[in-house]
Design an enzyme around this catalytic site. Structure first.
Site, PDB file in Angstrom:
ATOM      1  N   ARG A 234      -1.222   0.418   9.744  1.00  0.00           N
ATOM      2  CA  ARG A 234      -1.955   1.398  10.557  1.00  0.00           C
ATOM      3  C   ARG A 234      -1.380   2.781  10.278  1.00  0.00           C
ATOM      4  O   ARG A 234      -0.159   2.945  10.163  1.00  0.00           O
ATOM      5  CB  ARG A 234      -1.836   1.092  12.063  1.00  0.00           C
ATOM      6  N   ASP A 258      -2.986   2.832   2.454  1.00  0.00           N
ATOM      7  CA  ASP A 258      -4.352   2.332   2.645  1.00  0.00           C
ATOM      8  C   ASP A 258      -4.874   2.800   4.001  1.00  0.00           C
ATOM      9  O   ASP A 258      -6.029   2.581   4.336  1.00  0.00           O
ATOM     10  CB  ASP A 258      -4.369   0.793   2.581  1.00  0.00           C
ATOM     11  N   GLU A 263      -7.305   8.993  10.057  1.00  0.00           N
ATOM     12  CA  GLU A 263      -8.353   8.477   9.165  1.00  0.00           C
ATOM     13  C   GLU A 263      -9.716   8.336   9.822  1.00  0.00           C
ATOM     14  O   GLU A 263     -10.730   8.284   9.139  1.00  0.00           O
ATOM     15  CB  GLU A 263      -7.950   7.110   8.604  1.00  0.00           C
ATOM     16  N   HIS A 295      -8.653   2.373   3.648  1.00  0.00           N
ATOM     17  CA  HIS A 295      -8.600   1.193   4.524  1.00  0.00           C
ATOM     18  C   HIS A 295      -9.405   0.039   3.897  1.00  0.00           C
ATOM     19  O   HIS A 295     -10.294  -0.545   4.512  1.00  0.00           O
ATOM     20  CB  HIS A 295      -9.134   1.527   5.921  1.00  0.00           C
TER      21      HIS A 295
HETATM   22  P1  NAD Z   1       0.684 -10.509  12.838  1.00  0.00           P
HETATM   23  O1  NAD Z   1       0.483 -10.374  14.313  1.00  0.00           O
HETATM   24  O2  NAD Z   1       0.585 -11.861  12.208  1.00  0.00           O
HETATM   25  O3  NAD Z   1       2.124  -9.902  12.438  1.00  0.00           O
HETATM   26  C1  NAD Z   1       2.636  -8.716  12.976  1.00  0.00           C
HETATM   27  C2  NAD Z   1       4.142  -8.858  13.010  1.00  0.00           C
HETATM   28  O4  NAD Z   1       4.687  -7.628  13.478  1.00  0.00           O
HETATM   29  C3  NAD Z   1       4.607  -9.953  13.993  1.00  0.00           C
HETATM   30  O5  NAD Z   1       5.538 -10.812  13.360  1.00  0.00           O
HETATM   31  C4  NAD Z   1       5.258  -9.173  15.130  1.00  0.00           C
HETATM   32  O6  NAD Z   1       6.336  -9.863  15.733  1.00  0.00           O
HETATM   33  C5  NAD Z   1       5.727  -7.933  14.390  1.00  0.00           C
HETATM   34  N1  NAD Z   1       6.014  -6.817  15.276  1.00  0.00           N
HETATM   35  C6  NAD Z   1       5.457  -6.529  16.485  1.00  0.00           C
HETATM   36  N2  NAD Z   1       6.041  -5.424  17.014  1.00  0.00           N
HETATM   37  C7  NAD Z   1       6.981  -5.045  16.115  1.00  0.00           C
HETATM   38  C8  NAD Z   1       7.933  -3.989  16.096  1.00  0.00           C
HETATM   39  N3  NAD Z   1       8.024  -3.119  17.117  1.00  0.00           N
HETATM   40  N4  NAD Z   1       8.734  -3.870  15.021  1.00  0.00           N
HETATM   41  C9  NAD Z   1       8.655  -4.767  13.988  1.00  0.00           C
HETATM   42  N5  NAD Z   1       7.790  -5.798  13.960  1.00  0.00           N
HETATM   43  C10 NAD Z   1       6.966  -5.928  15.017  1.00  0.00           C
HETATM   44  O7  NAD Z   1      -0.325  -9.486  12.181  1.00  0.00           O
HETATM   45  P2  NAD Z   1      -0.850  -9.462  10.673  1.00  0.00           P
HETATM   46  O8  NAD Z   1      -2.100 -10.263  10.578  1.00  0.00           O
HETATM   47  O9  NAD Z   1       0.276  -9.772   9.755  1.00  0.00           O
HETATM   48  O10 NAD Z   1      -1.266  -7.917  10.536  1.00  0.00           O
HETATM   49  C11 NAD Z   1      -0.286  -6.904  10.550  1.00  0.00           C
HETATM   50  C12 NAD Z   1      -0.979  -5.552  10.685  1.00  0.00           C
HETATM   51  O11 NAD Z   1      -1.743  -5.315   9.497  1.00  0.00           O
HETATM   52  C13 NAD Z   1      -2.030  -5.492  11.814  1.00  0.00           C
HETATM   53  O12 NAD Z   1      -1.414  -5.115  13.040  1.00  0.00           O
HETATM   54  C14 NAD Z   1      -2.972  -4.439  11.336  1.00  0.00           C
HETATM   55  O13 NAD Z   1      -2.548  -3.194  11.873  1.00  0.00           O
HETATM   56  C15 NAD Z   1      -2.771  -4.401   9.817  1.00  0.00           C
HETATM   57  N6  NAD Z   1      -3.977  -4.794   9.056  1.00  0.00           N
HETATM   58  C16 NAD Z   1      -4.455  -3.924   8.124  1.00  0.00           C
HETATM   59  C17 NAD Z   1      -5.582  -4.278   7.375  1.00  0.00           C
HETATM   60  C18 NAD Z   1      -6.142  -3.359   6.303  1.00  0.00           C
HETATM   61  O14 NAD Z   1      -7.260  -3.573   5.845  1.00  0.00           O
HETATM   62  N7  NAD Z   1      -5.423  -2.348   5.848  1.00  0.00           N
HETATM   63  C19 NAD Z   1      -6.200  -5.506   7.602  1.00  0.00           C
HETATM   64  C20 NAD Z   1      -5.665  -6.377   8.549  1.00  0.00           C
HETATM   65  C21 NAD Z   1      -4.544  -6.015   9.278  1.00  0.00           C
END
Ligand code: NAD
Length: 344
Positions: A234, A258, A263, A295
């Site tokens: 994000r 990305d 954005e 994105h």
């Molecule tokens: P997920 O929930 O499986 O994993 C997120 C991880 O972050 C978890 O292990 C959680 O414990 C950890 N976390 C939470 N708070 C934290 C903190 N303060 N410090 C460190 N770690 C922390 O989610 P995911 O499916 O792996 O997705 C991760 C992120 O990717 C999403 O939140 C989203 O913002 C982003 N995303 C981006 C796209 C894209 O197209 N660019 C697509 C999907 C997801």
């Protein structure tokens, strides 16, 4: 079930129409984003379906509630654009917790390789029959240290990919998964150690109050000279102005983004005929060692199909069974998926 679908792009329609038909859901596709000015378009629908840059703040939630709308179906995993706390007791909010962690993790590695092997430069040169190699020297990933912040679904896949390249992984997560730590090539460390020791830092945590500007001026100061910063999570995880200063001072060796802090009015749209008002983004994009994609990390056929399938399943589960396991609710002051349907 009639659902108002906001921020529609051409690639959304086919998969949502197909999966919607199977579940008896009719979508009305609006190109506009959902926000305070457009919320009344949802009048007469049972729910709204939104994406990452739609605004579901308290004002929008109150208006949706007044109009008798029951659900907000997010067709993404992140939910930082929804005031989930305010929605509690008014609207049921669902998300797609996983659709293809491979899509995002693979795009992250694609950006990293493109950047450090200068593929973006070489591509343009060879199209002009310029086959000079000057200025294209890269570095091996093998043996380098990558810091991975957030070891959830996407972070874990990215860790696997990095291990395949022979990299050493330093991981940080608020809730570490100890099974990942082998005490050798993958180790959980403090954020401070991760910043100081990593050649490359990749962000895979959600955007929360804790993680807002997790990469800022002070952090960049701590990092190794030449650090490569990857953000496919994000935008607001990175202070874009601090990153720009880091690039200008040569402290940051490269950045692959990305996502971008501001954005929402730019990404996913063709702005090629407009004057770019955002000076920070314009300056970042002008740098030879900054790569920006719009994105796009999620955008694979597999992910689009999974997103449509799960979103339609979420909507159908709620209206048919009265509960949906991908509903977001508050437990112990954290937003979590509701597995037992006891959100209200
Ligand atoms: P997920 O929930 O499986 O994993 C997120 C991880 O972050 C978890 O292990 C959680 O414990 C950890 N976390 C939470 N708070 C934290 C903190 N303060 N410090 C460190 N770690 C922390 O989610 P995911 O499916 O792996 O997705 C991760 C992120 O990717 C999403 O939140 C989203 O913002 C982003 N995303 C981006 C796209 C894209 O197209 N660019 C697509 C999907 C997801």
């Amino acid at each position: 079930m009639k659902i108002a679908f906001f921020d529609t792009k051409p690639y959304d329609k086919a998969s949502f129409e197909a999966h919607g038909k199977e579940k008896g859901i009719t979508f009305k596709f609006f190109e506009t984003k959902l926000n305070e000015d457009t919320v009344d378009l949802a009048q007469g629908y049972d729910g709204v379906c939104v994406f990452v840059n739609d605004t579901v703040n308290s004002e929008v939630i109150d208006r949706l509630y007044e109009m008798g709308i029951k659900i907000v179906a997010l067709r993404c995993a992140g939910f930082n654009n929804v005031d989930v706390k305010h929605a509690l007791g008014k609207l049921h909010v669902f998300r797609v917790p996983a659709y293809s962690p491979y899509a995002v993790a693979e795009h992250t590695m694609a950006l990293l390789l493109t950047s450090i092997r200068r593929i973006h430069k070489a591509y343009i040169r060879s199209r002009d029959f310029n086959f000079s190699l000057s200025g294209l020297t890269g570095f091996d990933l093998h043996g380098k240290t990558v810091g991975v912040i957030g070891t959830g679904k996407i972070g874990k896949v990215f860790v696997d990919i990095c291990r395949g390249f022979g990299m050493k992984v330093l991981a940080y997560d608020k809730f570490p998964d100890k099974r990942l730590d082998n005490g050798d090539t993958v180790r959980y460390v403090s954020l401070d150690e991760l910043f100081k020791e990593s050649d490359i830092i990749s962000l895979h945590c959600p955007l929360t109050e804790d993680t807002y500007h997790i990469i800022d001026e002070n952090v960049i100061e701590k990092c190794k000279r030449g650090v490569v910063i990857l953000n496919t999570s994000r935008g607001a995880l990175v202070d874009a102005e601090a990153l720009l200063q880091g690039i200008k001072s040569r402290k940051v060796g490269a950045a692959c983004l990305d996502v971008y802090e501001e954005e929402s009015d730019l990404f996913f749209e063709d702005n090629s005929g407009h004057i770019m008002e955002d000076d920070t983004l314009a300056r970042l994009i002008s740098m030879p060692n900054v790569l920006v994609t719009s994105h796009q990390a999620f955008l694979t056929e597999e992910a689009l199909n999974n997103i449509a399938e799960t979103t339609c399943q979420n909507i159908s589960d709620f209206f048919e069974k009265g509960k949906c396991e991908n509903e977001l609710c508050f437990r112990k002051n954290e937003v979590q998926d509701c597995k037992d349907g006891k959100c209200f």
